[in-house]
Scaffold this active site. Structure first.
Site, PDB file in Angstrom:
ATOM      1  N   ASN A  25       0.675  -1.241   0.111  1.00 27.29           N
ATOM      2  CA  ASN A  25       0.086   0.102   0.053  1.00 27.29           C
ATOM      3  C   ASN A  25       0.958   1.564   0.104  1.00 27.29           C
ATOM      4  OD1 ASN A  25      -2.319  -1.618  -0.293  1.00 27.29           O
ATOM      5  ND2 ASN A  25      -2.753  -1.376   1.980  1.00 27.29           N
ATOM      6  N   CYS A 121     -16.578  -3.470  -3.724  1.00 19.16           N
ATOM      7  CA  CYS A 121     -15.553  -4.605  -3.831  1.00 19.16           C
ATOM      8  C   CYS A 121     -16.211  -5.704  -2.502  1.00 19.16           C
ATOM      9  CB  CYS A 121     -14.091  -4.253  -3.424  1.00 19.16           C
ATOM     10  SG  CYS A 121     -13.585  -4.084  -2.100  1.00 19.16           S
ATOM     11  N   ASP A 310      -6.855  -3.630   8.210  1.00 17.47           N
ATOM     12  CA  ASP A 310      -6.157  -4.743   7.396  1.00 17.47           C
ATOM     13  C   ASP A 310      -5.765  -5.847   8.532  1.00 17.47           C
ATOM     14  OD1 ASP A 310      -6.856  -3.104   5.303  1.00 17.47           O
ATOM     15  OD2 ASP A 310      -4.947  -2.356   5.038  1.00 17.47           O
TER      16      ASP A 310
HETATM   17  N1  EPU Z   1     -14.798   6.520   1.823  1.00 15.39           N
HETATM   18  C1  EPU Z   1     -15.875   7.144   1.449  1.00 15.39           C
HETATM   19  N2  EPU Z   1     -15.645   8.205   0.458  1.00 15.39           N
HETATM   20  C2  EPU Z   1     -14.384   8.080  -0.333  1.00 15.39           C
HETATM   21  C3  EPU Z   1     -13.500   7.361   0.230  1.00 15.39           C
HETATM   22  C4  EPU Z   1     -13.426   6.496   1.103  1.00 15.39           C
HETATM   23  O1  EPU Z   1     -16.778   7.103   2.093  1.00 15.39           O
HETATM   24  O2  EPU Z   1     -14.460   8.920  -1.190  1.00 15.39           O
HETATM   25  C5  EPU Z   1     -14.740   5.599   3.134  1.00 15.39           C
HETATM   26  C6  EPU Z   1     -14.661   4.163   2.681  1.00 15.39           C
HETATM   27  O3  EPU Z   1     -15.884   3.650   2.325  1.00 15.39           O
HETATM   28  C7  EPU Z   1     -14.132   3.614   3.925  1.00 15.39           C
HETATM   29  C8  EPU Z   1     -13.312   4.648   4.407  1.00 15.39           C
HETATM   30  O4  EPU Z   1     -13.757   6.137   3.920  1.00 15.39           O
HETATM   31  O5  EPU Z   1     -15.340   3.343   4.884  1.00 15.39           O
HETATM   32  C9  EPU Z   1     -11.837   4.537   4.465  1.00 15.39           C
HETATM   33  O6  EPU Z   1     -11.757   3.977   2.962  1.00 15.39           O
HETATM   34  P1  EPU Z   1     -10.246   4.454   2.344  1.00 15.39           P
HETATM   35  O7  EPU Z   1     -10.431   5.627   1.210  1.00 15.39           O
HETATM   36  O8  EPU Z   1      -9.222   4.869   3.519  1.00 15.39           O
HETATM   37  O9  EPU Z   1      -9.627   3.002   1.935  1.00 15.39           O
HETATM   38  P2  EPU Z   1      -8.980   3.192   0.475  1.00 15.39           P
HETATM   39  O10 EPU Z   1      -7.862   4.135   0.480  1.00 15.39           O
HETATM   40  O11 EPU Z   1      -9.764   2.749  -0.563  1.00 15.39           O
HETATM   41  C10 EPU Z   1      -6.675   1.815   1.614  1.00 15.39           C
HETATM   42  C11 EPU Z   1      -6.131   0.506   1.382  1.00 15.39           C
HETATM   43  C12 EPU Z   1      -6.975  -0.655   2.023  1.00 15.39           C
HETATM   44  C13 EPU Z   1      -6.979  -0.234   3.615  1.00 15.39           C
HETATM   45  C14 EPU Z   1      -7.845   0.889   3.693  1.00 15.39           C
HETATM   46  C15 EPU Z   1      -8.169   1.396   5.137  1.00 15.39           C
HETATM   47  C16 EPU Z   1      -4.585   0.895  -0.464  1.00 15.39           C
HETATM   48  C17 EPU Z   1      -4.398   0.559  -1.887  1.00 15.39           C
HETATM   49  N3  EPU Z   1      -5.696   0.264   0.131  1.00 15.39           N
HETATM   50  O12 EPU Z   1      -8.140   1.670   0.846  1.00 15.39           O
HETATM   51  O13 EPU Z   1      -6.113  -1.795   2.005  1.00 15.39           O
HETATM   52  O14 EPU Z   1      -8.062  -1.423   3.976  1.00 15.39           O
HETATM   53  O15 EPU Z   1      -7.143   2.014   3.070  1.00 15.39           O
HETATM   54  O16 EPU Z   1      -7.050   1.472   5.807  1.00 15.39           O
HETATM   55  O17 EPU Z   1      -3.889   1.527   0.173  1.00 15.39           O
HETATM   56  C18 EPU Z   1      -5.623  -4.139   2.110  1.00 15.39           C
HETATM   57  O18 EPU Z   1      -4.440  -3.915   1.752  1.00 15.39           O
HETATM   58  O19 EPU Z   1      -6.111  -5.230   2.181  1.00 15.39           O
HETATM   59  C19 EPU Z   1      -6.498  -3.184   1.710  1.00 15.39           C
HETATM   60  C20 EPU Z   1      -8.078  -3.294   1.566  1.00 15.39           C
END
Ligand code: EPU
Length: 422
Positions: A25, A121, A310
């Protein structure tokens, strides 16, 4: 499709040492940000064995980047010789949500892009509303056409102010990438301070970006004209480290994980200590052994520096072996308990109500046929299989291969009785 056959440990648990890989990540946003640079960037300690990194290489090549892989040294060199294509196809976003990260970089460099919209997802809905609202504050307009978001800053990206309603990891990375070459000053509030985001900031600053913290979760970015290519070592993968520490916690074994900064796992190590694991920490390694019975725990997931979502599925597997009733509250994603039915199939008692999971230990686990359905639940099922009596067959392990380098060999190395079948 590849399957793992794992025979549970009898008495002696795992033994050995694992070298932590570079963080998946962290490297994915670093790779996406390469688009912003004029010349070659070099990334060291890249987890080249993970499928998400392979997908990001293909995505960047599809946009026109030149990517050189030096496998033995775990190095990636990315060069931008010509103007990039500005279309990010659905096939990349559908298999790897982190594909959305190139959006911020393309906007930052070219002020426009067309990107397939990611759907939900297996973890639940994965909206990008914060990313889009943030881009709007930077002078962009967007519309959706045939599943693709068309974003344009007609008069160029201009610095602006955006406060995230909720902490978002890729949202923060995208907004930072869109702002570093902007005209003027950007302020981003309530940002993610996960170590992987801080690694991106460090990398961009190394190329000349002007980014400063002016509060715990607030940064000020002054747009610069261009970024100079340079070389950067990717930080260790804290989630991978935690996963392997759990192998010793669940099997009463002993393991050392090297090449990881223990500061990235303070909340998680505290929980493992509280449930009865012995933990020795030095700056870049963590050793865990367990002799005592495991105690119950009560945790809530939250953004860094809280307990990482995670890491939660792996902790859930460990808690099936604890004495007493444990409670987990998942505060980030709506559907992150996908390992639970598979653990129940092995004999665990887990009750889920809304965002809460109650785990009644200490149940006897029996080997069973299981299916993994996302990256971290794959490891959680592997852990349960290691602690079960008899053999388990874990299907669809390709989910795990998205984010764990050398998974099979590492498990074998620490003494897991594992066979691979296709
Ligand atoms: N959210 C919103 N609106 C948005 C963006 C996010 O409502 O525009 C909400 C999401 O639905 C969620 C929360 O905010 O409830 C946090 O989501 P976030 O955007 O932080 O997740 P992400 O950036 O898509 C990354 C990691 C994930 C990890 C999450 C939380 C990467 C590539 N992915 O996802 O990693 O679980 O942050 O820490 O960095 C994994 O490695 O297994 C994995 C899923």
């Amino acid at each position: 499709m590849e399957r793992f056959l794992i025979k549970g440990f009898d008495s002696k648990g795992v033994r050995g040492k694992i070298n932590c890989s570079g963080a998946k990540n962290a490297v994915l946003p670093l790779m996406a940000s390469s688009i912003l640079f004029n010349d070659t960037i070099t990334l060291k300690n890249v987890p080249l064995g993970t499928n998400d990194v392979k997908t990001m290489v293909v995505l960047l090549k599809s946009l026109g980047s030149k990517v050189q892989i030096i496998k033995k040294k775990k190095i990636l060199k990315i060069t931008n010789k010509k103007k990039h294509k500005l279309l990010v196809k659905y096939k990349y976003i559908s298999t790897m949500r982190a594909g959305v990260l190139v959006m911020g970089a393309l906007l930052g460099k070219y002020n426009k892009c067309i990107t397939a919209l990611s759907g939900g997802c297996s973890l639940g809905p994965r909206p990008i509303g914060f990313h889009l609202t943030g881009f709007k504050k930077l002078n962009c307009k967007y519309y959706l056409k045939q599943g693709y978001i068309n974003i344009l800053a007609k008069n160029g990206i201009k610095g602006g102010l955006y406060s995230f309603p909720k902490v978002s990891v890729t949202g923060t990375s995208n907004l930072i990438m869109a702002s570093v070459l902007a005209n003027g000053k950007t302020i981003l509030k309530n940002i993610s301070i996960e170590p992987e985001v801080l690694d991106l900031i460090k990398f961009l600053k190394g190329g000349g970006a002007k980014i400063n913290f002016i509060g715990k979760r607030t940064i000020k970015i002054y747009g610069v004209k261009n970024l100079e290519g340079h070389s950067h070592e990717v930080i260790g993968d804290r989630i991978e480290a935690f996963s392997y520490l759990c192998t010793a916690a669940i099997t009463k074994g002993k393991i050392k994980v090297d090449k990881i900064n223990s500061k990235y796992l303070e909340a998680e190590l505290k929980v493992l200590k509280n449930i009865g694991c012995n933990i020795k920490v030095s700056k870049y390694s963590i050793e865990l052994s367990r002799k005592k019975k495991l105690k119950q725990a009560k945790i809530k997931t939250s953004p860094f520096p809280g307990f990482a979502t995670d890491c939660m599925p792996m902790l859930m597997a460990v808690l099936t072996k604890s004495n007493g009733k444990s409670v987990i509250e998942e505060k980030i994603f709506t559907n992150r308990y996908m390992a639970a039915p598979e653990l129940v199939r092995m004999g665990a008692t887990i009750n889920i109500k809304g965002s809460k999971a109650t785990i009644i230990g200490k149940t006897k686990l029996n080997g069973a046929d299981c299916i993994s359905s996302d990256l971290r639940s794959t490891f959680a099922i592997i852990l349960a299989a290691m602690a079960a009596e008899g053999t388990s067959c874990i299907r669809r392990v390709y989910h795990g291969l998205r984010g764990y380098s050398n998974l099979y060999n590492n498990l074998k190395k620490i003494g897991v009785n594992i066979k691979r079948k296709s």
